[in-house]
Write a protein that holds these residues in place. Structure first.
Motif, PDB file in Angstrom:
ATOM      1  N   LEU A  27       0.896  -1.211  -0.127  1.00  0.00           N
ATOM      2  CA  LEU A  27       0.039   0.065  -0.079  1.00  0.00           C
ATOM      3  C   LEU A  27       0.926   1.266   0.127  1.00  0.00           C
ATOM      4  O   LEU A  27       0.754   2.259  -0.696  1.00  0.00           O
ATOM      5  CB  LEU A  27      -0.969  -0.210   1.158  1.00  0.00           C
ATOM      6  N   ILE A  28       2.182   1.243   0.730  1.00  0.00           N
ATOM      7  CA  ILE A  28       2.825   2.417   0.795  1.00  0.00           C
ATOM      8  C   ILE A  28       3.390   2.674  -0.760  1.00  0.00           C
ATOM      9  O   ILE A  28       3.783   3.537  -1.231  1.00  0.00           O
ATOM     10  CB  ILE A  28       3.933   2.345   1.917  1.00  0.00           C
ATOM     11  N   ALA A  29       3.876   1.463  -1.244  1.00  0.00           N
ATOM     12  CA  ALA A  29       4.699   1.435  -2.429  1.00  0.00           C
ATOM     13  C   ALA A  29       3.571   2.007  -3.452  1.00  0.00           C
ATOM     14  O   ALA A  29       3.977   2.736  -4.462  1.00  0.00           O
ATOM     15  CB  ALA A  29       4.920   0.017  -2.944  1.00  0.00           C
ATOM     16  N   MET A  30       2.116   1.625  -3.434  1.00  0.00           N
ATOM     17  CA  MET A  30       1.326   2.257  -4.343  1.00  0.00           C
ATOM     18  C   MET A  30       0.920   3.906  -3.977  1.00  0.00           C
ATOM     19  O   MET A  30       0.812   4.720  -4.924  1.00  0.00           O
ATOM     20  CB  MET A  30      -0.112   1.527  -4.112  1.00  0.00           C
ATOM     21  N   LEU A  31       1.355   4.506  -2.623  1.00  0.00           N
ATOM     22  CA  LEU A  31       1.029   5.577  -2.520  1.00  0.00           C
ATOM     23  C   LEU A  31       2.433   6.452  -3.202  1.00  0.00           C
ATOM     24  O   LEU A  31       2.064   7.493  -3.737  1.00  0.00           O
ATOM     25  CB  LEU A  31       1.197   6.034  -0.815  1.00  0.00           C
ATOM     26  N   PHE A  32       3.615   5.836  -3.142  1.00  0.00           N
ATOM     27  CA  PHE A  32       4.567   6.587  -3.937  1.00  0.00           C
ATOM     28  C   PHE A  32       4.423   6.472  -5.442  1.00  0.00           C
ATOM     29  O   PHE A  32       4.549   7.619  -6.067  1.00  0.00           O
ATOM     30  CB  PHE A  32       5.886   5.685  -3.634  1.00  0.00           C
ATOM     31  N   GLU A  33       3.887   5.501  -5.898  1.00  0.00           N
ATOM     32  CA  GLU A  33       3.436   5.361  -7.081  1.00  0.00           C
ATOM     33  C   GLU A  33       2.580   6.529  -7.622  1.00  0.00           C
ATOM     34  O   GLU A  33       2.774   6.859  -8.565  1.00  0.00           O
ATOM     35  CB  GLU A  33       2.858   3.883  -7.572  1.00  0.00           C
ATOM     36  N   GLY A  34       1.281   6.471  -6.957  1.00  0.00           N
ATOM     37  CA  GLY A  34       0.508   7.669  -7.077  1.00  0.00           C
ATOM     38  C   GLY A  34       0.840   8.958  -6.942  1.00  0.00           C
ATOM     39  O   GLY A  34       0.612   9.842  -7.975  1.00  0.00           O
ATOM     40  N   ALA A  35       1.763   9.263  -6.303  1.00  0.00           N
ATOM     41  CA  ALA A  35       2.606  10.640  -6.036  1.00  0.00           C
ATOM     42  C   ALA A  35       3.219  10.815  -7.070  1.00  0.00           C
ATOM     43  O   ALA A  35       3.316  12.068  -7.762  1.00  0.00           O
ATOM     44  CB  ALA A  35       3.190  10.740  -4.673  1.00  0.00           C
ATOM     45  N   CYS A  36       4.070   9.919  -7.541  1.00  0.00           N
ATOM     46  CA  CYS A  36       5.091  10.176  -8.730  1.00  0.00           C
ATOM     47  C   CYS A  36       4.370  10.096  -9.955  1.00  0.00           C
ATOM     48  O   CYS A  36       4.484  11.060 -10.875  1.00  0.00           O
ATOM     49  CB  CYS A  36       6.126   8.977  -8.622  1.00  0.00           C
ATOM     50  N   GLY A  37       3.232   9.472 -10.153  1.00  0.00           N
ATOM     51  CA  GLY A  37       2.247   9.488 -11.222  1.00  0.00           C
ATOM     52  C   GLY A  37       1.736  10.863 -11.467  1.00  0.00           C
ATOM     53  O   GLY A  37       1.614  11.648 -12.611  1.00  0.00           O
ATOM     54  N   ALA A  38       1.004  11.310 -10.353  1.00  0.00           N
ATOM     55  CA  ALA A  38       0.445  12.925 -10.168  1.00  0.00           C
ATOM     56  C   ALA A  38       1.833  13.986 -10.650  1.00  0.00           C
ATOM     57  O   ALA A  38       1.354  14.829 -11.400  1.00  0.00           O
ATOM     58  CB  ALA A  38       0.060  13.058  -8.845  1.00  0.00           C
ATOM     59  N   ILE A  39       2.858  13.622 -10.262  1.00  0.00           N
ATOM     60  CA  ILE A  39       3.929  14.550 -10.604  1.00  0.00           C
ATOM     61  C   ILE A  39       4.022  14.648 -12.115  1.00  0.00           C
ATOM     62  O   ILE A  39       4.256  15.543 -12.635  1.00  0.00           O
ATOM     63  CB  ILE A  39       5.351  14.511  -9.764  1.00  0.00           C
ATOM     64  N   ALA A  40       4.328  13.480 -12.747  1.00  0.00           N
ATOM     65  CA  ALA A  40       4.438  13.278 -13.955  1.00  0.00           C
ATOM     66  C   ALA A  40       3.351  13.882 -14.924  1.00  0.00           C
ATOM     67  O   ALA A  40       3.493  14.550 -15.747  1.00  0.00           O
ATOM     68  CB  ALA A  40       4.597  11.833 -14.448  1.00  0.00           C
TER      69      ALA A  40
END
Length: 134
Positions: A27-40
């Motif tokens: 779940l934490i890995a998904m949060l990192f993925e989501g934050a980086c995706g939003a920045i992209a």
């Protein structure tokens, strides 16, 4: 009778399935993925001159950092690391706010780099990796 919902509906269902079957570490890995995706997506909006979309995506990244990653810190189990991460997440949130406020791609890139570095470390300490599994 049935309205076409398109790819977004499938993506939502896929995400819901991933979340439902995820471990706390995942779940934490998904949060990192989501934050980086939003920045992209914010970076794309920068390039297109779409200020509204840029702000929306940066706000999404800030929300994930503040209400996801920071909220998940366990100050009881690891007070020192939690305090250090709290300060780092606060810094990342401020970078993101400044990136939006001052139209700064540099600050956006710095926030993304920090989040990607943290995500990489998080993946490296995954429980299955510690057990010697791929």
């Amino acid at each position: 009778m049935y309205a076409y919902q398109g790819p977004q509906a499938y993506a939502r269902i896929s995400l819901e399935s991933r979340v439902a079957g995820a471990t706390p570490h995942q779940l934490i890995a998904m949060l990192f993925e989501g934050a980086c995706g939003a920045i992209a997506h914010a970076r794309i909006a920068f390039a297109q001159g779409n200020v509204a979309r840029r702000g929306e995506m940066i706000s999404k990244a800030i929300n994930i950092v503040d209400n996801g990653l920071r909220a998940a810190l366990d100050h009881q189990k690891g007070p020192t690391i939690a305090a250090d991460l709290e300060r780092l997440y606060d810094y990342i949130s401020r970078l993101l706010m400044q990136a939006n406020l001052h139209s700064s791609l540099d600050k956006l890139a710095q926030a993304e780099m920090l989040l990607r570095d943290l995500a990489e470390v998080w993946q490296a300490i995954a429980p299955h990796k510690q057990a010697g599994q791929p």
